[in-house]
Design an enzyme around this catalytic site. Structure first.
Site, mmCIF file in Angstrom:
data_model
loop_
_atom_site.group_PDB
_atom_site.id
_atom_site.type_symbol
_atom_site.label_atom_id
_atom_site.label_comp_id
_atom_site.label_asym_id
_atom_site.label_seq_id
_atom_site.Cartn_x
_atom_site.Cartn_y
_atom_site.Cartn_z
ATOM 1 N N SER A 82 43.414 -68.903 120.548
ATOM 2 C CA SER A 82 42.193 -67.710 120.156
ATOM 3 C C SER A 82 42.667 -66.764 121.252
ATOM 4 O O SER A 82 43.129 -66.441 122.204
ATOM 5 C CB SER A 82 41.302 -67.430 118.594
ATOM 6 O OG SER A 82 40.932 -66.372 118.624
ATOM 7 N N ASP A 101 48.112 -63.016 110.521
ATOM 8 C CA ASP A 101 46.459 -63.268 111.107
ATOM 9 C C ASP A 101 46.100 -62.184 111.685
ATOM 10 O O ASP A 101 46.152 -60.933 111.610
ATOM 11 C CB ASP A 101 47.119 -63.819 113.011
ATOM 12 C CG ASP A 101 46.282 -64.063 113.111
ATOM 13 O OD1 ASP A 101 45.165 -63.998 113.044
ATOM 14 O OD2 ASP A 101 46.526 -64.479 114.564
ATOM 15 N N HIS A 128 45.271 -66.919 111.582
ATOM 16 C CA HIS A 128 44.911 -67.319 112.380
ATOM 17 C C HIS A 128 45.086 -68.632 111.776
ATOM 18 O O HIS A 128 44.995 -69.574 113.226
ATOM 19 C CB HIS A 128 43.709 -66.828 112.447
ATOM 20 C CG HIS A 128 42.960 -66.507 114.036
ATOM 21 N ND1 HIS A 128 43.132 -65.747 114.795
ATOM 22 C CD2 HIS A 128 41.577 -67.454 114.280
ATOM 23 C CE1 HIS A 128 42.830 -66.334 115.802
ATOM 24 N NE2 HIS A 128 41.707 -66.934 116.039
#
Length: 701
Positions: free
Chosen positions: A538, A623, A658
């Protein structure tokens, strides 16, 4: 340019801001509805499968090895709430938890509240979102996500009959019960995935008649709902990355009006905890705030005098200690702090004023509080773990100071912690700042520069990358791989200033700190550049992308999970999930100074014609936090420009978001895949000849 999935340069997208023109050759990948986009992602997955087919046996061996350390049928430590003991358990062969409780005692019959395995049937992805029991423990509100989008569906279950109520509420994030056991408040998401509304729902009624309680119109702010441990108040918390505002409501009066605690002030954050009063205290709110206190301070005020002129200081600001939060009980304040890069817990007894600090034995560790729903409670539950100590749940008697180990996470296969060593090291950044490194290795590993090393980093949002135990990681340590965490600026390890010095126009400190840690580990013979692997996910994927552009020769292999790499394009687009809220973290690129600075480090914008190490990039089609096209575009541009023949793989999970695959087995499979890729790039170095010989067979069969 390396080989890979076929990629076409379609009509490029011209992007202009502040007179600066960027040409984006791969902007077409942002069109999720295009068959060509999906075909490209699938082609990359096929290419990745082909390029890793030689180590499929090794992936399976790693998976079996990691699974073999996990006690598949297991039980959490029960938590007492009223007359019930709540816990979860897992069963061998089942990927998800079973949520249970017993009434009266732990010897009572078990009642299954939710079996996530049943809920997950017929879904490629499943995640349980927010869930809450009513005050009388007879009702359960729970939310589910079946595609990884984090847009959940809320339903209600009668725990006395096991039946579901007919209503379903879509697109929610959080839920909290009022004390009437009939009313809930929940947050709803907007198109940009921002929790922006709070609604009130009456159980058994048509959700179409739900009442809008609050709507936040500023796109930089998001909402959450909750309740105080005292069960006296519900609250709406309104937050940006740097500013907060709280509204409260008498939990016994769900039809009442929420009342503001303190109006928002830019850059000021605060949180509240309620104490209803007893023989030693008045009915009051404790308030943790960073106003005029960068590391935060603790204030207190009567519930009937919320104005700041009534706030009194309980714990003043301290430049060397960060106050991260508190828990309030009938006769105790639990105070959570960070000092010297490590978390601490201090207990203040309200009736006597006595302070007690808990001590922890290792040089680097993590500790956090556990579930403690009851206000009239003298037992602190916390979890302690380190790089070599499995997660251990303790109950601590705050009056007698006795500490009881309730459970240590089992590690099957004969784990012996005495065979491993952890360290707390300091690297020096270019500006002279000392940057901590947590490190663990198997004893006997020689410091001669020949050991492979796996370096993890994050460094954003003030999040601390604390050291914790992982039985999965033993598959690296037992092969002679050293594991290290770079506690770089932008995180919160060294207090709020550590965070402030790694954001906005200081963001490059995050990257140069990480590079300094890598150089320190090489210079001090922990590893060498041809044996150094790095990982981040991320915002940590942004870190990986930035340092690869800056110093690609420093690393042998890199893994970037759901990486936030197209910084400028994403943050400039207010229609994308969470973008406007991110301005308080990265800066507003509509201002030229921030735009120029972001562009100078944005990984996608700074890919150049140079050699890059082996690289595995992952993404999730659903995501909501980092759109799938960021890793996809980055991969395509790297394929075009990089000048080496090193591996470059993109793996997109077409059914997840995610967090990757759902369920513990899917997660293990993804981890085994990543570890196999990394170890293959590092040459499979091992300090165990038996493991080494098995490994070499696996990767060549």
């Amino acid at each position: 340019m390396t080989s890979g999935a076929p990629i076409a340069k379609k009509q490029p997208k011209t992007l202009e801001k502040h007179g600066d023109v960027r040409i984006d050759d791969y902007y077409w990948l942002c069109d999720r509805d295009s068959p060509e986009t999906l075909d490209y992602l699938k082609a990359e997955n096929i290419y990745t499968d082909a390029q890793t087919s030689h180590n499929k046996s090794f992936q399976r061996a790693l998976y079996d090895e990691m699974l073999g350390r996990i006690q598949e049928s297991d039980l959490s430590v029960p938590t007492k709430d009223g007359d019930y003991y709540y816990y979860s358990r897992t069963e061998e062969g089942k990927a998800y938890r079973i949520l249970c409780r017993k009434q009266g005692s732990l010897d009572a019959p078990e009642e299954i509240l939710l079996d996530e395995n049943e809920l997950a049937e017929e879904h490629e992805f499943f995640a349980l979102g927010d869930y809450e029991t009513s005050l009388d423990h007879q009702l359960l509100a729970y939310a589910t996500d079946t595609n990884g989008s984090e847009r959940c569906t809320l339903v209600f279950k009668d725990l006395t009959t096991g039946n579901l109520y007919p209503e379903k509420i879509e697109n929610i994030s959080e839920v909290i019960w009022a004390n009437d056991n009939r009313t809930v408040f929940y947050t709803r998401l907007d198109d940009a995935h921002r929790p922006y509304q709070v609604w009130k729902h009456r159980l058994g009624e048509d959700p179409g008649n739900d009442q809008l309680v609050y709507e936040e119109t500023d796109d930089a702010f998001y909402l959450s709902v909750g309740g105080t441990r005292s069960e006296a108040y519900l609250f709406i918390s309104i937050n940006s990355k740097i500013t907060s505002e709280i509204w409260i409501l008498d939990a016994n009066n769900p039809d009442g009006e929420f009342q503001i605690v303190c109006p928002r002030k830019h850059g000021v954050e605060y949180s509240i905890s309620h104490h209803p009063g007893n023989n030693h205290t008045l009915d009051r709110f404790y308030i943790v705030t960073n106003e005029d206190a960068i590391n935060s301070k603790l204030m207190v005020t009567p519930v009937n005098a919320l104005g700041q002129e009534n706030w009194k200081t309980v714990i003043p600001h301290r430049p060397d200690v960060q106050l991260t939060g508190i828990s309030v009980f009938i006769d105790h304040l639990i105070i959570y702090e960070r000092q010297g890069g490590l978390p601490t817990i201090r207990i203040h007894k309200l009736s006597t004023g006595e302070d007690t600090a808990l001590e922890f034995p290792e040089p680097t560790y993590s500790v956090w509080s556990g579930a403690m729903p009851e206000f009239d409670n003298k037992t602190l539950r916390f979890t302690y773990t380190s790089l070599i100590t499995p997660s251990s749940v303790f109950d601590y008697d705050m009056d007698t100071h006795e500490r009881e180990l309730k459970k240590e996470m089992p590690v099957l296969g004969g784990y012996d912690r005495s065979l491993y060593q952890s360290e707390w090291l300091m690297a020096k950044a270019p500006d002279g700042t000392e940057v901590p490194i947590s490190l663990v290795y198997k004893k006997g590993t020689e410091r001669n520069g020949n050991s492979p090393l796996f370096l993890y980093g994050y460094g954003s949002y003030g999040a601390s990358s604390s050291a914790y135990f992982s039985s999965i990681r033993l598959s690296l340590l037992d092969r002679g791989v050293i594991y290290a965490i770079a506690h770089i600026r932008g995180g919160g390890e060294m207090g709020r200033p550590w965070y402030e010095d790694g954001k906005f126009l200081h963001k490059k400190n995050t990257f140069t700190d990480f590079i300094a840690c890598a150089e320190y580990l090489i210079d001090n013979q922990w590893t060498s550049a041809d044996k150094l692997a790095i990982y981040g996910g991320s915002a940590g994927g942004l870190l990986i992308g930035a340092v690869l552009n800056m110093r690609p020769e420093l690393f042998k292999v890199a893994l970037a999970a759901v990486p936030f790499v197209d910084v400028v394009t994403t943050i400039l687009d207010p229609s994308l999930p969470l973008s406007v809220m991110e301005w308080d973290e990265w800066g507003n690129p509509n201002e030229k100074a921030y735009y120029d600075y972001m562009k100078s480090y944005s990984p996608y914008d700074n890919v150049t014609a140079q050699k890059y190490p082996d690289l595995l990039i992952t993404g999730g089609l659903n995501d909501p936090r980092v759109s799938y096209w960021e890793p996809a575009k980055w991969t395509a541009k790297l394929r075009e420009l990089k000048t080496d023949q090193n591996k470059l793989l993109l793996k997109t999970n077409m059914d997840a978001g995610h967090g990757g695959a759902s369920g513990r087995y899917g997660w293990l499979e993804e981890t085994a895949f990543e570890y196999a890729f990394m170890l293959d790039s590092l040459g499979g170095t091992s300090i165990n000849s038996k493991i080494e010989s098995q490994y070499e067979i696996m990767v060549t069969d």
